[in-house]
Design an enzyme around this catalytic site. Sequence first.
Site, PDB file in Angstrom:
ATOM      1  N   THR A   1      12.593  38.065 -13.485  1.00 52.74           N
ATOM      2  CA  THR A   1      13.044  38.872 -14.622  1.00 52.74           C
ATOM      3  C   THR A   1      14.366  39.574 -14.356  1.00 52.74           C
ATOM      4  O   THR A   1      14.933  40.178 -15.264  1.00 52.74           O
ATOM      5  CB  THR A   1      11.948  39.881 -15.034  1.00 52.74           C
ATOM      6  OG1 THR A   1      12.191  40.332 -16.373  1.00 52.74           O
ATOM      7  CG2 THR A   1      11.903  41.062 -14.074  1.00 52.74           C
TER       8      THR A   1
ATOM      9  N   GLU B   1      19.476  40.185 -21.953  1.00 52.10           N
ATOM     10  CA  GLU B   1      18.396  39.393 -22.540  1.00 52.10           C
ATOM     11  C   GLU B   1      18.872  38.369 -23.568  1.00 52.10           C
ATOM     12  O   GLU B   1      18.364  37.238 -23.621  1.00 52.10           O
ATOM     13  CB  GLU B   1      17.351  40.327 -23.168  1.00 52.10           C
ATOM     14  CG  GLU B   1      16.539  41.118 -22.171  1.00 52.10           C
ATOM     15  CD  GLU B   1      17.301  42.301 -21.594  1.00 52.10           C
ATOM     16  OE1 GLU B   1      16.935  42.785 -20.505  1.00 52.10           O
ATOM     17  OE2 GLU B   1      18.287  42.766 -22.236  1.00 52.10           O
TER      18      GLU B   1
ATOM     19  N   ASP C   1       7.204  43.793 -21.890  1.00 49.81           N
ATOM     20  CA  ASP C   1       7.929  42.525 -21.928  1.00 49.81           C
ATOM     21  C   ASP C   1       7.608  41.528 -20.829  1.00 49.81           C
ATOM     22  O   ASP C   1       7.097  40.436 -21.070  1.00 49.81           O
ATOM     23  CB  ASP C   1       9.436  42.798 -21.977  1.00 49.81           C
ATOM     24  CG  ASP C   1       9.915  43.823 -20.935  1.00 49.81           C
ATOM     25  OD1 ASP C   1       9.119  44.243 -20.083  1.00 49.81           O
ATOM     26  OD2 ASP C   1      11.108  44.183 -20.980  1.00 49.81           O
TER      27      ASP C   1
ATOM     28  N   ARG D   1      14.504  43.438  -8.075  1.00 44.23           N
ATOM     29  CA  ARG D   1      15.901  43.428  -7.654  1.00 44.23           C
ATOM     30  C   ARG D   1      16.050  43.043  -6.182  1.00 44.23           C
ATOM     31  O   ARG D   1      16.849  42.166  -5.846  1.00 44.23           O
ATOM     32  CB  ARG D   1      16.540  44.804  -7.892  1.00 44.23           C
ATOM     33  CG  ARG D   1      16.639  45.210  -9.346  1.00 44.23           C
ATOM     34  CD  ARG D   1      17.149  46.646  -9.465  1.00 44.23           C
ATOM     35  NE  ARG D   1      17.006  47.162 -10.812  1.00 44.23           N
ATOM     36  CZ  ARG D   1      18.029  47.452 -11.632  1.00 44.23           C
ATOM     37  NH1 ARG D   1      19.267  47.276 -11.229  1.00 44.23           N
ATOM     38  NH2 ARG D   1      17.809  47.938 -12.851  1.00 44.23           N
TER      39      ARG D   1
ATOM     40  N   GLU E   1      11.133  47.961  -9.828  1.00 44.19           N
ATOM     41  CA  GLU E   1      12.560  47.704  -9.644  1.00 44.19           C
ATOM     42  C   GLU E   1      12.856  47.189  -8.243  1.00 44.19           C
ATOM     43  O   GLU E   1      13.719  46.316  -8.051  1.00 44.19           O
ATOM     44  CB  GLU E   1      13.379  48.974  -9.928  1.00 44.19           C
ATOM     45  CG  GLU E   1      13.276  49.503 -11.344  1.00 44.19           C
ATOM     46  CD  GLU E   1      13.993  48.640 -12.370  1.00 44.19           C
ATOM     47  OE1 GLU E   1      14.645  47.645 -11.979  1.00 44.19           O
ATOM     48  OE2 GLU E   1      13.900  48.951 -13.573  1.00 44.19           O
TER      49      GLU E   1
END
Length: 601
Positions: free
Chosen positions: A585, A499, A368, A231, A227
């Site tokens: 992502t 998504e 994913d 981010r 994360e």
Amino acid sequence: MKSRGSSSRSLRSYFSPSSISRRPQRLLPFVVIACLTFFFLLEKQRESLESSEDEQISSALSVPMHLRNAEIEQLAKQQAILAKETVLLAKEAEKLALALKEREEKANSRQLDLSAEKLIGGMQNLAALDINLSGWVKADADVHRRDAVKAAMKHAWKGYERFAWGMDELQPNSRRGKNLFAGLGATIIDSLDTLWIMDLKEEFGRARDWVATEFNLNKPYEASVFETVIRIVGGFIAAYDLSGDRMFVDKCVDLVEKLQPAYRTPTGIPYNIINLQSGGAKNPAWTQQASTLAEFGTQQLEFVALSHHTGDPKYAQQAENVIKYATDPTAHRNRNPPNGGEGLYPMFLNPISGMWTSAKISFGAMGDSFFEYLIKMWVQGGQTEAVKKYRTLFDSAMQGMMNVMVARSSPSNMVYVAEWDRSGLIHKMDHLACFVPGMLALGADGENAEEYVSLAQQLMYTCYQMYARQPSGLAPEMVYFRNGEDMVSGAHHNLLRPETVESLMVLFRKTGDPIFREWGWEIFQAFERHCKTNDGYAGLKDVRLARPQQDDTMQSFFLAETLKYLYLLFDDTSHIAMDEWVFNTEAHPIKIFKRDHSFVN
């Protein structure tokens, strides 16, 4: 009243070969009538023979015995032949009836396939699109809808600034902030590029000044390496690529140096968790001390970009060695992929032993973005020979997915991506897996372009149906597929996830099909109806309700991803062009550049 000529034409069309080929059941009444007529004539012949036999018997006394016996024997033979022919005719009639039934079932099956095509019929057929599927279309902005999304961003940002400034996320209903990402100001950093792209420069300026003066890494928090990278590191890289402000690169270097202890493992596979103050790194107990595929496989875009901007190759080498090890068949021998799925990878790898600790494969949670980054590394590197291995790995993974994990629902024949473990398919699809249509469209190139985009269209329809079939108009966190029921909600909450709208944006820019903008607008309006509060946006507890109850979190990715992708869906396609930028992502746009060297080789 019809004229005689029209009646004649109607009869001719009714019995035309093309009509009969489409509806063979039209022949069945005439076959039955023919069979009944034949049996009627046969019965008449039998009665005639019996009458003739009676006449012959009445005169039998005048006929010699040996002649009478010969006639009776001949009559018996004729009756036996007639009986045999009757049985054969009955069998032929039965065969014909079965053949007609089989053709009718096949016709119904074709109608089912066509109904599936009609379900996605709002989309344009690829053959009818005059486009190069290996490229990107040009389209003007839908200004009204784009500006509505911009207004939503301003509303969300205003609530965050007022009640949660400097904290990771806003709780819009209790009007306070909370820290889940080490207190690094996740919403501020996640929103930097969204503010820039939407031309909210005053808001961007305030966010930039907070990073310059308040961003603090000396926090006793246990942070997710994944994360933090997607981010914060991704947010800084994108902010620099858009604004050219070198301060963001300097902050990025400071942060990545803080993450280094997580990579100090025998395999180079990083741990999932790090304490930013002490440097202690570990994996959670629930993974049996293993690292997660989607976490260690989703750092390469950011680290390669950092090496590119600093001139120091160590970051790229560190991240790409992870992919090199994970995909090296000689490094660990217990992967055991399913037949036809050699390009697929399971969800957990022990960073000490280097062994895979599970067999489960998923394009949803924990799997994913590993697959997503394979194609995005090829795009980021300018599609050069140096990054060709990523393309090869991606195509192998997509072939495995299509061979093993793509399934269809009943009765609507919707296409979805299931999960897999040693016992077979698990007919479950996370909303997270709705990035797959966009990933396929991004990977459409050359010979596989039509195959990838066609599958992307069908999966896109399924993801749209996750929204359209709920009374709230918003998707659940995941769905199960059951025979006869299509999809049913498996986790009823909605977290404002991006998504589906991400894939809508990519597919619109790939095909120019306006249906993707229509579906995106429906989803945005549902967010506005149900998720908007006086001071921001909140998730929902149960999307199956027409008036669902809100939770109390405005996820930072709602500003970073969901609103950004919706804005770009309705914006001019030349803005943040797909042949100039690649999104990490977390939807942070990173500049594409030509690479002449890669450590993955």
